[in-house]
Design an enzyme around this catalytic site. Structure first.
Site, PDB file in Angstrom:
ATOM      1  N   ASP A 106      52.042 -40.914  50.980  1.00 13.71           N
ATOM      2  CA  ASP A 106      53.317 -41.587  51.093  1.00 13.71           C
ATOM      3  C   ASP A 106      53.317 -42.922  50.376  1.00 13.71           C
ATOM      4  O   ASP A 106      52.400 -43.243  49.635  1.00 13.71           O
ATOM      5  CB  ASP A 106      53.692 -41.724  52.564  1.00 13.71           C
ATOM      6  CG  ASP A 106      54.177 -40.398  53.143  1.00 13.71           C
ATOM      7  OD1 ASP A 106      55.100 -39.807  52.578  1.00 13.71           O
ATOM      8  OD2 ASP A 106      53.592 -39.956  54.135  1.00 13.71           O
ATOM      9  N   TYR A 168      39.166 -38.685  51.456  1.00 15.50           N
ATOM     10  CA  TYR A 168      39.897 -39.939  51.300  1.00 15.50           C
ATOM     11  C   TYR A 168      38.921 -41.105  51.256  1.00 15.50           C
ATOM     12  O   TYR A 168      37.792 -41.025  51.747  1.00 15.50           O
ATOM     13  CB  TYR A 168      40.854 -40.157  52.472  1.00 15.50           C
ATOM     14  CG  TYR A 168      42.155 -39.386  52.393  1.00 15.50           C
ATOM     15  CD1 TYR A 168      43.283 -39.946  51.801  1.00 15.50           C
ATOM     16  CD2 TYR A 168      42.257 -38.113  52.927  1.00 15.50           C
ATOM     17  CE1 TYR A 168      44.486 -39.251  51.746  1.00 15.50           C
ATOM     18  CE2 TYR A 168      43.453 -37.405  52.880  1.00 15.50           C
ATOM     19  CZ  TYR A 168      44.565 -37.979  52.286  1.00 15.50           C
ATOM     20  OH  TYR A 168      45.744 -37.285  52.236  1.00 15.50           O
TER      21      TYR A 168
END
Length: 503
Positions: A106, A168
Site C-alpha cells: 500500500d 519482507y
C-alpha cells in the site's frame, strides 16, 4: 431440434426430421481446431506471462489499480497498453487480461521484487526494432518503477495462490530502542508498573529529583539510562534527535532485540497485529518461517539495522505492528517471553511503526517450481524414450511442440544484480534521506512517549496483561481532558499480501 416435438410427431415424420438435420450438419463448414497461441480473426495471440518488477512506492497510492488515484499497477498496465501489448478493447480494464499480483503493498511501501501475471501480446506491431518488450516498456515507465523481465507460465499459475511465501524487510535506526525520555508519560507509566508510583521524590525545593538523583532508580538501566543522564533534561526535540542519531547500540541491546524478535517465529494467532479480526478467526493464524535482525550499519551519521520477515503471508498492518511491539519490548524491561501473551485472547493496543522502513524483497514460488521441474523432467524422459525407440515397431514419434510445453521456474535469480542496484538507489537511499529530512522515526517515538492512558500497562516486568490494558472491540478510550486518544485506525494503508483484506 425440439425433442419434445419429435416425441409427439408420427414415427415417419420424426425420422425425416432427423435425416434432414444430419444432412444439414454434414454440409456445414468443418470446425478447424486452433493450435496453441493462434488467435481468431487475425488478432495477435495473447500469452500468460509473469512480470517481474520492482518499485519505490513514494508518491504512489499503493500498488493495486484504484480508479482516480495513481498506483504502480496503473502505470504498468498503461505502459503495456501504450506498447501495444494489450489490445484497445482490453485496455479499458486490467481484469480483461486477467491481471493478478503476488503481494499487495500500500501507500508508500516499496518492493525490490514483486510479480504480476497477465495475458499479453508479446510481439506487438508497435515494438521498436532491436528492443525487447521488457526494454520498451521500461522506456514508458518512470525510473522508480522497473520491469526486470517476463516469462511464460502455465495457465494454471495464479500469482497469489501459487506464491507460497513472501520475504519482507524493514529498516530502522537503532536509536528507536532507547528507553523513553525521563518524565515523559511513557516513562512515568513505566515507573508506576515497576515501582508503584509515577512520581519521583522531591528535593528540598519541592522539585522532582532527576532519575540519577533518586536512590530507588540508581541501578535501573531503563528508567535511569546513561544516554539521558548525559543530556540536558530541557532539550528541545531537535536537540534530542541529533543526540539520538549519534548514539550507538551496545551488543547486549542488540542481543535483546534478537531474543524478542525470535519469539514471533512459528505459527501463531496474530489477531493483535492487524485490524478487524477476532481471536476466534482462524484466518488470523500466520506462519513466520524465518526472522532475522542484522548487525548495525552506519549510514551517514546514523546507525541502522535491517529486520527481515520470511512468512507464508501477512495481514494488513501485521509487519508494522510486529515492529511496534518489538520496539516497545526492547526499550523496556518486559521479558521477551511476553510476546506469547499477545497471541492469546486479550485484545491490546499494538502501535504501528512508520511505513517508511518497509519493503517487499521478493515473493517465493517453491511449490510451483517443483511442479515445473517435475513437468520438464517428464517431457525430457518422454523425448528420450521415444527417440531411443525410433524405428521400432509401434514406436511413437516425438511431438513437434514437446519442447514448447516446458516452462521456466519463477524466481529472481537472474535479476539479483539489477534488483540490488535499484534497491540501493531508489529504496534504501530514499528511506535514509526521508528519515534525515523528516525525523519520521523520532516523531513516532515521541507519539509513543507522550501517549497518556493505561493502554501500555502491559509493559511491566512480570510479563502479564493487566485488566486495565485490555481493549474491547471497537473501543475508543478518552485521555484526561476529554480528548480522544490515538488508537489504531482501520482505514490506514499498509502492507498486506492477503487477498482477504487486500496489499
Amino acid at each position: 431440434m425440439d425433442h419434445a416435438a419429435e416425441e409427439c410427431a408420427p414415427p415417419h415424420e420424426a425420422h425425416d426430421k432427423r435425416r434432414a438435420a444430419e444432412e444439414h450438419k454434414d454440409t456445414r463448414a468443418p470446425k478447424v481446431a486452433r493450435t496453441e497461441g493462434e488467435a481468431p480473426s487475425g488478432r495477435l495471440a495473447k500469452r500468460k506471462v509473469a512480470i517481474f518488477f520492482g518499485y519505490c512506492g513514494s508518491g504512489y497510492s499503493g500498488l493495486q489499480v484504484n480508479p482516480g488515484v495513481r498506483t504502480i499497477e496503473g502505470d504498468i498496465f498503461d505502459a503495456f497498453c501504450r506498447a501495444g501489448a494489450v489490445s484497445v478493447e482490453n485496455a479499458v480494464n486490467p481484469n480483461k487480461v486477467q491481471l493478478q499480483r503476488s503481494a499487495r503493498t500500500d501507500r508508500g511501501v516499496h518492493a525490490a521484487g514483486n510479480l504480476l501475471t497477465l495475458k499479453l501480446m508479446l510481439e506487438p506491431p508497435e515494438l521498436p526494432e532491436g528492443l525487447t518488450l521488457t526494454e520498451y516498456v521500461n522506456t514508458l515507465l518512470p525510473p522508480q518503477v522497473r520491469i526486470w523481465g517476463m516469462r511464460r507460465v502455465q495457465n494454471a499459475f495464479n500469482a497469489r495462490t501459487s506464491c507460497d511465501s513472501r520475504l519482507y524487510e524493514y529498516l530502522l535506526p537503532t536509536y528507536v530502542f532507547l528507553p523513553p525520555k525521563p518524565f515523559s508519560a511513557m516513562w512515568k507509566m513505566l515507573r508506576r508498573v515497576n515501582y508503584g508510583s509515577e512520581q519521583c521524590p522531591l528535593n528540598k525545593d519541592r522539585a522532582p529529583l532527576f532519575p540519577w538523583q533518586d536512590p530507588l532508580l540508581e541501578n535501573d538501566a531503563m528508567l535511569n539510562h546513561p544516554f539521558w543522564r548525559a543530556l540536558e533534561y530541557e532539550n528541545e526535540f531537535s536537540e534530542d534527535v541529533k543526540a539520538k542519531r549519534a548514539w550507538r547500540m551496545p551488543e547486549h541491546d542488540l542481543q535483546r532485540v534478537r531474543a524478542v524478535f525470535n519469539e514471533f517465529t512459528g505459527s501463531h494467532n496474530f489477531h493483535n497485529y492487524t485490524v478487524g479480526k477476532e481471536f476466534r478467526d482462524r484466518s488470523a493464524y500466520r506462519v513466520m518461517k524465518r526472522l532475522s535482525v542484522s548487525d548495525p550499519t552506519m549510514i551517514d551519521s546514523t546507525e541502522w539495522i535491517s529486520i527481515k520477515f520470511h512468512g507464508q503471508s501477512f495481514m494488513l498492518h501485521q509487519i508494522r505492528k510486529m515492529i511496534g511491539m518489538l520496539v516497545l519490548l526492547s526499550r523496556t524491561n518486559v521479558p521477551h517471553s511476553f510476546v506469547a501473551q499477545t497471541f492469546g485472547p486479550a485484545r491490546i493496543h499494538v502501535p504501528k511503526a512508520p511505513g517508511l522502513g518497509l519493503l517487499l524483497v521478493e515473493p517465493h514460488f517453491g511449490g510451483y517450481n517443483i511442479k515445473v521441474r517435475n513437468n520438464n523432467e517428464r517431457i525430457d524422459r518422454m523425448i528420450a524414450q521415444r527417440t531411443a525407440a525410433k524405428g521400432q515397431e509401434n514406436a511413437k514419434p516425438v511431438p513437434k511442440d514437446a519442447e514448447s510445453e516446458k516452462r521456466v521456474q519463477v524466481d529472481y535469480a537472474e535479476y539479483q544484480e539489477q534488483m540490488a542496484a535499484f534497491k540501493q538507489t531508489f529504496i534504501y537511499d530514499q528511506i535514509h534521506r526521508t528519515e534525515e529530512d523528516t525525523s519520521e522515526f523520532a516523531k513516532w517515538l515521541n507519539y509513543l512517549d507522550v501517549f497518556v492512558g493505561p493502554d501500555f500497562a502491559y509493559l511491566n516486568p512480570h510479563g502479564t496483561i493487566p485488566q486495565e490494558a485490555i481493549l474491547r472491540v471497537g473501543e475508543q478510550r478518552r485521555a484526561p481532558g476529554g480528548q480522544p486518544k490515538a488508537v489504531p485506525s482501520d482505514d490506514d494503508d499498509d502492507e498486506g499480501d492477503d487477498q482477504e483484506l487486500e496489499g
